[in-house]
Design a protein around this motif. Structure first.
Motif, PDB file in Angstrom:
ATOM      1  N   PHE A 200       0.818  -1.215   0.000  1.00  0.00           N
ATOM      2  CA  PHE A 200       0.000   0.000   0.000  1.00  0.00           C
ATOM      3  C   PHE A 200       0.853   1.267   0.000  1.00  0.00           C
ATOM      4  N   THR A 201       1.936   1.259  -0.768  1.00  0.00           N
ATOM      5  CA  THR A 201       2.666   2.506  -0.971  1.00  0.00           C
ATOM      6  C   THR A 201       1.871   3.441  -1.874  1.00  0.00           C
ATOM      7  N   THR A 202       1.036   2.880  -2.739  1.00  0.00           N
ATOM      8  CA  THR A 202       0.149   3.693  -3.577  1.00  0.00           C
ATOM      9  C   THR A 202      -1.189   3.839  -2.863  1.00  0.00           C
ATOM     10  N   LEU A 203      -1.540   5.071  -2.516  1.00  0.00           N
ATOM     11  CA  LEU A 203      -2.768   5.315  -1.762  1.00  0.00           C
ATOM     12  C   LEU A 203      -3.814   6.077  -2.562  1.00  0.00           C
ATOM     13  N   HIS A 204      -3.464   6.489  -3.756  1.00  0.00           N
ATOM     14  CA  HIS A 204      -4.441   7.126  -4.634  1.00  0.00           C
ATOM     15  C   HIS A 204      -3.996   6.912  -6.075  1.00  0.00           C
ATOM     16  N   PRO A 205      -4.903   7.026  -7.043  1.00  0.00           N
ATOM     17  CA  PRO A 205      -4.560   6.734  -8.442  1.00  0.00           C
ATOM     18  C   PRO A 205      -3.430   7.607  -8.975  1.00  0.00           C
ATOM     19  N   GLN A 206      -2.592   6.988  -9.781  1.00  0.00           N
ATOM     20  CA  GLN A 206      -1.504   7.689 -10.459  1.00  0.00           C
ATOM     21  C   GLN A 206      -1.701   7.549 -11.968  1.00  0.00           C
ATOM     22  N   LEU A 207      -1.469   8.625 -12.687  1.00  0.00           N
ATOM     23  CA  LEU A 207      -1.578   8.611 -14.140  1.00  0.00           C
ATOM     24  C   LEU A 207      -0.213   8.842 -14.759  1.00  0.00           C
ATOM     25  N   GLY A 208       0.073   8.086 -15.816  1.00  0.00           N
ATOM     26  CA  GLY A 208       1.314   8.268 -16.547  1.00  0.00           C
ATOM     27  C   GLY A 208       1.068   8.253 -18.043  1.00  0.00           C
ATOM     28  N   VAL A 209       1.712   9.157 -18.767  1.00  0.00           N
ATOM     29  CA  VAL A 209       1.594   9.215 -20.229  1.00  0.00           C
ATOM     30  C   VAL A 209       2.770   8.468 -20.841  1.00  0.00           C
ATOM     31  N   VAL A 210       2.451   7.444 -21.628  1.00  0.00           N
ATOM     32  CA  VAL A 210       3.480   6.623 -22.264  1.00  0.00           C
ATOM     33  C   VAL A 210       3.668   7.106 -23.697  1.00  0.00           C
ATOM     34  N   ARG A 211       4.876   7.560 -24.027  1.00  0.00           N
ATOM     35  CA  ARG A 211       5.187   8.042 -25.369  1.00  0.00           C
ATOM     36  C   ARG A 211       5.684   6.875 -26.217  1.00  0.00           C
ATOM     37  N   VAL A 212       4.938   6.550 -27.265  1.00  0.00           N
ATOM     38  CA  VAL A 212       5.323   5.469 -28.160  1.00  0.00           C
ATOM     39  C   VAL A 212       6.074   6.014 -29.363  1.00  0.00           C
ATOM     40  N   GLY A 213       5.704   7.189 -29.820  1.00  0.00           N
ATOM     41  CA  GLY A 213       6.331   7.826 -30.967  1.00  0.00           C
ATOM     42  C   GLY A 213       6.126   9.323 -30.873  1.00  0.00           C
ATOM     43  N   PRO A 214       6.597  10.063 -31.878  1.00  0.00           N
ATOM     44  CA  PRO A 214       6.451  11.525 -31.841  1.00  0.00           C
ATOM     45  C   PRO A 214       5.002  11.981 -31.732  1.00  0.00           C
ATOM     46  N   SER A 217       0.783   8.281 -28.203  1.00  0.00           N
ATOM     47  CA  SER A 217       0.927   8.082 -26.773  1.00  0.00           C
ATOM     48  C   SER A 217      -0.364   7.512 -26.217  1.00  0.00           C
ATOM     49  N   PHE A 218      -0.295   6.991 -25.007  1.00  0.00           N
ATOM     50  CA  PHE A 218      -1.498   6.559 -24.313  1.00  0.00           C
ATOM     51  C   PHE A 218      -1.295   6.768 -22.811  1.00  0.00           C
ATOM     52  N   VAL A 219      -2.403   6.747 -22.077  1.00  0.00           N
ATOM     53  CA  VAL A 219      -2.383   7.051 -20.646  1.00  0.00           C
ATOM     54  C   VAL A 219      -2.609   5.767 -19.851  1.00  0.00           C
ATOM     55  N   VAL A 220      -1.782   5.567 -18.836  1.00  0.00           N
ATOM     56  CA  VAL A 220      -1.881   4.404 -17.956  1.00  0.00           C
ATOM     57  C   VAL A 220      -2.292   4.873 -16.565  1.00  0.00           C
ATOM     58  N   ALA A 221      -3.219   4.143 -15.955  1.00  0.00           N
ATOM     59  CA  ALA A 221      -3.686   4.464 -14.605  1.00  0.00           C
ATOM     60  C   ALA A 221      -3.268   3.356 -13.649  1.00  0.00           C
ATOM     61  N   ASP A 222      -2.631   3.751 -12.560  1.00  0.00           N
ATOM     62  CA  ASP A 222      -2.248   2.816 -11.501  1.00  0.00           C
ATOM     63  C   ASP A 222      -3.100   3.120 -10.279  1.00  0.00           C
ATOM     64  N   ILE A 223      -3.753   2.095  -9.735  1.00  0.00           N
ATOM     65  CA  ILE A 223      -4.589   2.279  -8.555  1.00  0.00           C
ATOM     66  C   ILE A 223      -3.994   1.468  -7.401  1.00  0.00           C
ATOM     67  N   PRO A 224      -4.384   1.778  -6.167  1.00  0.00           N
ATOM     68  CA  PRO A 224      -3.888   0.987  -5.029  1.00  0.00           C
ATOM     69  C   PRO A 224      -4.177  -0.497  -5.192  1.00  0.00           C
ATOM     70  N   GLY A 225      -3.308  -1.321  -4.644  1.00  0.00           N
ATOM     71  CA  GLY A 225      -3.432  -2.766  -4.772  1.00  0.00           C
ATOM     72  C   GLY A 225      -4.736  -3.293  -4.207  1.00  0.00           C
ATOM     73  N   LEU A 226      -5.252  -4.317  -4.862  1.00  0.00           N
ATOM     74  CA  LEU A 226      -6.507  -4.957  -4.453  1.00  0.00           C
ATOM     75  C   LEU A 226      -6.169  -6.287  -3.798  1.00  0.00           C
ATOM     76  N   ILE A 227      -6.802  -6.598  -2.674  1.00  0.00           N
ATOM     77  CA  ILE A 227      -6.533  -7.847  -1.981  1.00  0.00           C
ATOM     78  C   ILE A 227      -7.827  -8.616  -1.784  1.00  0.00           C
ATOM     79  N   GLU A 228      -7.693  -9.876  -1.434  1.00  0.00           N
ATOM     80  CA  GLU A 228      -8.863 -10.720  -1.206  1.00  0.00           C
ATOM     81  C   GLU A 228      -9.659 -10.172  -0.025  1.00  0.00           C
ATOM     82  N   GLY A 229     -10.987 -10.125  -0.200  1.00  0.00           N
ATOM     83  CA  GLY A 229     -11.852  -9.562   0.832  1.00  0.00           C
ATOM     84  C   GLY A 229     -12.115  -8.087   0.651  1.00  0.00           C
ATOM     85  N   ALA A 230     -11.699  -7.534  -0.503  1.00  0.00           N
ATOM     86  CA  ALA A 230     -11.926  -6.102  -0.734  1.00  0.00           C
ATOM     87  C   ALA A 230     -13.400  -5.758  -0.729  1.00  0.00           C
TER      88      ALA A 230
END
Length: 372
Positions: A200-214, A217-230
């Motif tokens: 749980f080092t990630t406590l809120h969503p993070q967005l990153g822009v991935v550059r594929v070419g000039p 690009s596309f946007v990636v979203a990272d959310i806090p980890g999900l565990i059993e019993g959520a």
């Protein structure tokens, strides 16, 4: 394995409840023209001004709904009353509530969707101001030359609204805590989330822009980890899964070398997918690729057998996309990024083709001619 959630203040706010109201319309007035040498000037009462409206405006410079946690009431100004001498009242000033792109606005009582802010600058009416009342000059006629009727202004719309932020991203990351999602998003984009060797080092969503070419690009979203019993509130529960609802593709990161030697990566992966299904069937049905992470921590002589065992344990079919990477060393990341970009381009072409087909079908429909 027991996970302890750090007790920290979470600055990222993605839900809020507000109260909005349009301004009341000004009252019309009953007045008569009174000037020297004009004893019967007739009615000259003006109308009241309309009440102010309340609008929602999408703003890409805002990231959270935290402002609406503290400012919950937003009432527009009332319109001014009419005056004599044919003077109309001034309209009330409108209010614009600036919200992050990706915000859903729903009526708290009926659940009706009022606005879906998906593009910067979009503007939606949340509460309409009341109409101004009519002055007595509207009621004069040949048989009623001295009307004393006037009408009051109407009340503005009053609503309780729920605000829900769903970040806009093309790709979403799924995984148990410490699966390496933060390391992965930092390796493929300029995002710099907190990375540590505890859950749980990630406590809120993070967005990153991935550059594929000039120009690609596309946007990636990272959310806090999900565990059993959520579903029952374990960890952070399903609190942030809504942020994956707009994505086109999910990347399920599986830790091949967990800290706990007794942990079963395949069992944890199945538990996560089960939690996903409990939350939302449509999210469960989204395309989901399997990404085995931390291959660098597995001895080369054991890598192939480890991968084969995981694939067999997960009961993956030949149609399932499987990638093996190391986010720390970036091994395999380039191939994964290329495959994701290709998939997103294909999805975009399909969407454009679907829109073109609808347009052609609409243009080809014959409009019946009428005589005369």
């Amino acid at each position: 394995m027991q996970y302890l959630l750090p007790q920290v203040f979470m600055k990222f706010v993605d839900e809020a409840r507000i109260e909005v109201a349009g301004g009341k319309g000004g009252n019309g007035v009953a007045s008569f023209r009174r000037e020297k040498f004009i004893p019967k000037g007739g009615p000259d009462g003006g109308d009241g001004g309309r009440g102010g409206n309340v609008y929602a405006v999408a703003d890409c410079n805002i990231n959270t709904l935290i402002d609406y946690r503290y400012a919950r009431k937003h009432f527009a100004r009332n319109g001014e009353n009419g005056r004599g001498s044919d003077c109309y009242g001034a309209a009330g000033n409108d209010i614009e509530l600036r919200m992050p792109v990706g915000t859903l606005v729903t009526d708290a009582d009926s659940g009706e969707l009022i606005a879906d802010l998906t593009q910067h600058g979009q503007r939606y009416l949340l509460a309409r101001g009341g109409k101004g009342g009519l002055g007595n000059l509207h009621f004069k006629s040949s048989t009623n030359r001295a009307p004393r009727q006037c009408t009051p202004g109407e009340e503005g719309e009053h609503r309780f609204l729920n605000l829900e932020l769903k970040v806009l991203a093309d790709v979403g990351l799924l995984g148990m805590p410490n699966a390496g999602k933060s390391t992965f998003i930092s390796a493929i984009s300029n995002a710099r989330p907190k990375i540590a060797d505890y859950p749980f080092t990630t406590l809120h969503p993070q967005l990153g822009v991935v550059r594929v070419g000039p120009e690609q690009s596309f946007v990636v979203a990272d959310i806090p980890g999900l565990i059993e019993g959520a579903a029952e509130g374990a960890g952070l529960g399903h609190l942030f899964l809504r942020h994956l609802s707009r994505t086109k593709l999910l990347l399920h990161l599986i830790d091949m070398a967990p800290f706990d030697p007794e942990a079963d990566p395949a069992q944890e992966a199945r538990a996560l997918v089960n939690e996903l299904r409990k939350y939302d069937e449509s999210l469960y049905q989204k395309p989901r690729w399997i990404v085995f992470n931390k291959i660098d921590l597995i001895p080369e002589s054991e890598q192939d057998s480890k991968i084969d065992d995981l694939i067999e344990s997960l009961d993956l079919s030949s149609d399932d996309r499987v990638f093996v990477i190391s986010a720390a060393t970036r091994e395999g990341c380039a191939e994964l990024i290329s495959a994701v970009a290709e998939y997103l381009d294909e999805e975009k072409r399909r969407e454009n083709q679907y829109v073109d087909d609808i347009r052609v079908d609409a243009e080809s429909e014959e409009v019946p001619m009428t005589e005369g």
